[in-house]
Design a protein around this motif. Sequence first.
Motif, PDB file in Angstrom:
ATOM      1  N   TYR A 108      72.269   5.151  -3.620  1.00  0.00           N
ATOM      2  CA  TYR A 108      71.003   5.842  -3.367  1.00  0.00           C
ATOM      3  C   TYR A 108      69.854   5.283  -4.194  1.00  0.00           C
ATOM      4  O   TYR A 108      68.679   5.498  -3.863  1.00  0.00           O
ATOM      5  CB  TYR A 108      71.138   7.352  -3.527  1.00  0.00           C
ATOM      6  N   SER A 109      70.165   4.548  -5.274  1.00  0.00           N
ATOM      7  CA  SER A 109      69.098   3.964  -6.093  1.00  0.00           C
ATOM      8  C   SER A 109      68.291   2.926  -5.336  1.00  0.00           C
ATOM      9  O   SER A 109      67.140   2.634  -5.693  1.00  0.00           O
ATOM     10  CB  SER A 109      69.690   3.326  -7.354  1.00  0.00           C
ATOM     11  N   THR A 110      68.881   2.374  -4.292  1.00  0.00           N
ATOM     12  CA  THR A 110      68.179   1.381  -3.475  1.00  0.00           C
ATOM     13  C   THR A 110      67.065   2.027  -2.651  1.00  0.00           C
ATOM     14  O   THR A 110      66.092   1.359  -2.285  1.00  0.00           O
ATOM     15  CB  THR A 110      69.174   0.682  -2.530  1.00  0.00           C
ATOM     16  N   TYR A 111      67.186   3.329  -2.388  1.00  0.00           N
ATOM     17  CA  TYR A 111      66.276   4.000  -1.453  1.00  0.00           C
ATOM     18  C   TYR A 111      65.394   5.077  -2.106  1.00  0.00           C
ATOM     19  O   TYR A 111      64.339   5.399  -1.563  1.00  0.00           O
ATOM     20  CB  TYR A 111      67.084   4.656  -0.326  1.00  0.00           C
ATOM     21  N   LEU A 112      65.807   5.637  -3.225  1.00  0.00           N
ATOM     22  CA  LEU A 112      65.078   6.758  -3.815  1.00  0.00           C
ATOM     23  C   LEU A 112      64.195   6.295  -4.960  1.00  0.00           C
ATOM     24  O   LEU A 112      64.597   5.444  -5.767  1.00  0.00           O
ATOM     25  CB  LEU A 112      66.055   7.823  -4.326  1.00  0.00           C
ATOM     26  N   ASN A 113      62.986   6.871  -5.056  1.00  0.00           N
ATOM     27  CA  ASN A 113      62.095   6.506  -6.148  1.00  0.00           C
ATOM     28  C   ASN A 113      62.559   7.125  -7.460  1.00  0.00           C
ATOM     29  O   ASN A 113      63.491   7.950  -7.500  1.00  0.00           O
ATOM     30  CB  ASN A 113      60.641   6.869  -5.822  1.00  0.00           C
ATOM     31  N   LEU A 114      61.907   6.742  -8.526  1.00  0.00           N
ATOM     32  CA  LEU A 114      62.341   7.135  -9.865  1.00  0.00           C
ATOM     33  C   LEU A 114      62.296   8.644 -10.065  1.00  0.00           C
ATOM     34  O   LEU A 114      63.220   9.227 -10.648  1.00  0.00           O
ATOM     35  CB  LEU A 114      61.477   6.432 -10.915  1.00  0.00           C
ATOM     36  N   ASN A 115      61.245   9.303  -9.603  1.00  0.00           N
ATOM     37  CA  ASN A 115      61.106  10.738  -9.843  1.00  0.00           C
ATOM     38  C   ASN A 115      62.221  11.538  -9.171  1.00  0.00           C
ATOM     39  O   ASN A 115      62.722  12.518  -9.732  1.00  0.00           O
ATOM     40  CB  ASN A 115      59.744  11.227  -9.347  1.00  0.00           C
ATOM     41  N   ILE A 116      62.626  11.131  -7.963  1.00  0.00           N
ATOM     42  CA  ILE A 116      63.727  11.822  -7.286  1.00  0.00           C
ATOM     43  C   ILE A 116      65.036  11.587  -8.047  1.00  0.00           C
ATOM     44  O   ILE A 116      65.849  12.517  -8.227  1.00  0.00           O
ATOM     45  CB  ILE A 116      63.845  11.337  -5.833  1.00  0.00           C
ATOM     46  N   GLN A 117      65.244  10.371  -8.515  1.00  0.00           N
ATOM     47  CA  GLN A 117      66.463  10.077  -9.276  1.00  0.00           C
ATOM     48  C   GLN A 117      66.509  10.882 -10.573  1.00  0.00           C
ATOM     49  O   GLN A 117      67.573  11.386 -10.970  1.00  0.00           O
ATOM     50  CB  GLN A 117      66.542   8.584  -9.575  1.00  0.00           C
ATOM     51  N   LEU A 118      65.374  11.009 -11.228  1.00  0.00           N
ATOM     52  CA  LEU A 118      65.333  11.820 -12.453  1.00  0.00           C
ATOM     53  C   LEU A 118      65.625  13.284 -12.157  1.00  0.00           C
ATOM     54  O   LEU A 118      66.278  13.973 -12.953  1.00  0.00           O
ATOM     55  CB  LEU A 118      63.966  11.673 -13.128  1.00  0.00           C
ATOM     56  N   SER A 119      65.164  13.777 -11.007  1.00  0.00           N
ATOM     57  CA  SER A 119      65.440  15.168 -10.620  1.00  0.00           C
ATOM     58  C   SER A 119      66.928  15.380 -10.386  1.00  0.00           C
ATOM     59  O   SER A 119      67.499  16.403 -10.800  1.00  0.00           O
ATOM     60  CB  SER A 119      64.652  15.531  -9.353  1.00  0.00           C
ATOM     61  N   ILE A 120      67.576  14.408  -9.741  1.00  0.00           N
ATOM     62  CA  ILE A 120      69.024  14.493  -9.525  1.00  0.00           C
ATOM     63  C   ILE A 120      69.761  14.506 -10.857  1.00  0.00           C
ATOM     64  O   ILE A 120      70.697  15.308 -11.069  1.00  0.00           O
ATOM     65  CB  ILE A 120      69.495  13.312  -8.653  1.00  0.00           C
ATOM     66  N   LEU A 121      69.355  13.639 -11.756  1.00  0.00           N
ATOM     67  CA  LEU A 121      69.976  13.589 -13.080  1.00  0.00           C
ATOM     68  C   LEU A 121      69.804  14.908 -13.832  1.00  0.00           C
ATOM     69  O   LEU A 121      70.744  15.392 -14.490  1.00  0.00           O
ATOM     70  CB  LEU A 121      69.376  12.439 -13.890  1.00  0.00           C
ATOM     71  N   LEU A 122      68.629  15.498 -13.740  1.00  0.00           N
ATOM     72  CA  LEU A 122      68.361  16.756 -14.437  1.00  0.00           C
ATOM     73  C   LEU A 122      69.266  17.869 -13.928  1.00  0.00           C
ATOM     74  O   LEU A 122      69.869  18.611 -14.724  1.00  0.00           O
ATOM     75  CB  LEU A 122      66.898  17.147 -14.264  1.00  0.00           C
ATOM     76  N   VAL A 123      69.377  17.997 -12.613  1.00  0.00           N
ATOM     77  CA  VAL A 123      70.207  19.058 -12.024  1.00  0.00           C
ATOM     78  C   VAL A 123      71.667  18.892 -12.440  1.00  0.00           C
ATOM     79  O   VAL A 123      72.321  19.852 -12.884  1.00  0.00           O
ATOM     80  CB  VAL A 123      70.071  19.055 -10.489  1.00  0.00           C
TER      81      VAL A 123
END
Length: 459
Positions: A428-443
């Motif tokens: 998913y890192s290929t398609y999602l921007n940094l802010n969305i990835q950080l949100s996933i990590l936070l949850v």
Amino acid sequence: MGCLQLLGSKRFLVVLMGFSFFCLFTAFNTAAGVEETVIDSFQSEHSSFKGSGYISLSLLYITFAFSNWFAPPVIALFGPKWSLFLSSLTYTLFAASFLYLVTWVFYTVSIFIGFGAAVLWTSQGAYLAMNSDSHSISVNSAIFWAMFQSANLGGLIATVLFNGNDDITNSQRTELFAILVGASIVANVSFLFLPKSQGGGSGKGSLLDTDEDAEGLVHDRDSAEGASVDEHECVSLATTEAAVSNEYAMRDAFVQSMRLFMEPKMLLLFWTFFYSGIATSFFTGVYGTCLGNTAYWPQSKSYVGLATVIGGAGQVSASLFGGASRKCLRIEGQTVVLVGALIHISCFFLIFLNIPTDTPMESTFDTAYINPNEYLGLGCSFLLGFGDGCLETEIMNLLVMSYPTRSAPAFALYKFSQSLSCAIAFFYSTYLNLNIQLSILLVFNIISSLCFFSAFSME
């Protein structure tokens, strides 16, 4: 005599295993870090090579994930020592495949190392359990983890040899990977110096709780045949005993893995393992790319390798903190995990403020909520490594203390969950921007911490 006692001590065996992992992953981490750059340069002169570093890593982690289900039977057959040695050979093959790249060989070795990694890490957990108890596991885990994470310093080898060049010549590639193959061979040889078990046993008791059953089977057979057995019959009986024991252990290993996965405590820990995987993929693969793609900085590409070294220093610091906290400050494992979780949350917020959101996918001159600061960016590398080290160390501690007779299935499930989430995150890192990835990590950070605390409180 004191020196001989030191060399035979359990602590020394943990240090020797840590040294072996240090050499092995100095080679692997360095190879993985420069993989895409080396391949791009090689393809410019050899158009017949069609390999991709990203596809290689995907194959590796997918194979790694599902091979963990079959790793315990392999360890039951060969034992932890020989499993460590044999699986380490796949890492040497991986480094050697870069000496001259051939597409089908490159991808085949990537699959081999995925299986080898499953056996290697499950064996590591089993061997650590064999040489630790409830009083020494925290220090032993910290020592091993600190030595293992020191392998990130291997990135400096590539930095010196490549001299800041983006294009790597054939001679530079050959020189680097000859050194890495040499480091890997040192690890192979070091594993051979590990004894099979402490105290002369087989060492399989910490893998699977089947030794007593095997002994009972042999005892019944001895009773039936009586005491009048000549020397040749004893040899034949010992061979049959070993075959029956290995066959039983291999079958039971897989069954135990499946049963263990369904236990309430392991179901809770699954989410901790899952978070450790996506956090690892972000820390090792995504964040360095984000720094390199922050074109606001004139020499942003130079921060990619430096971030790896600084992050490794954070992991080593966390390992030392985890060991010292329990030994000197009497801090429990939940507190160490809580410290790591809070550090990660703070770090995610700082990255959100500092790094442009499109950097995982492309180079950009955009800014985030503040003008990107390279010192803050590299500082976040240290915090990511520190938080990761806190979690990894305490996961190992909890597994060894909770499953002393089932350490191989437990560590296999841990690595299955972690590598599966790592593969998902790389995808998913290929398609999602940094802010969305950080949100996933936070949850998942919050879910992971709550599940770890609940599992830790179980008897």
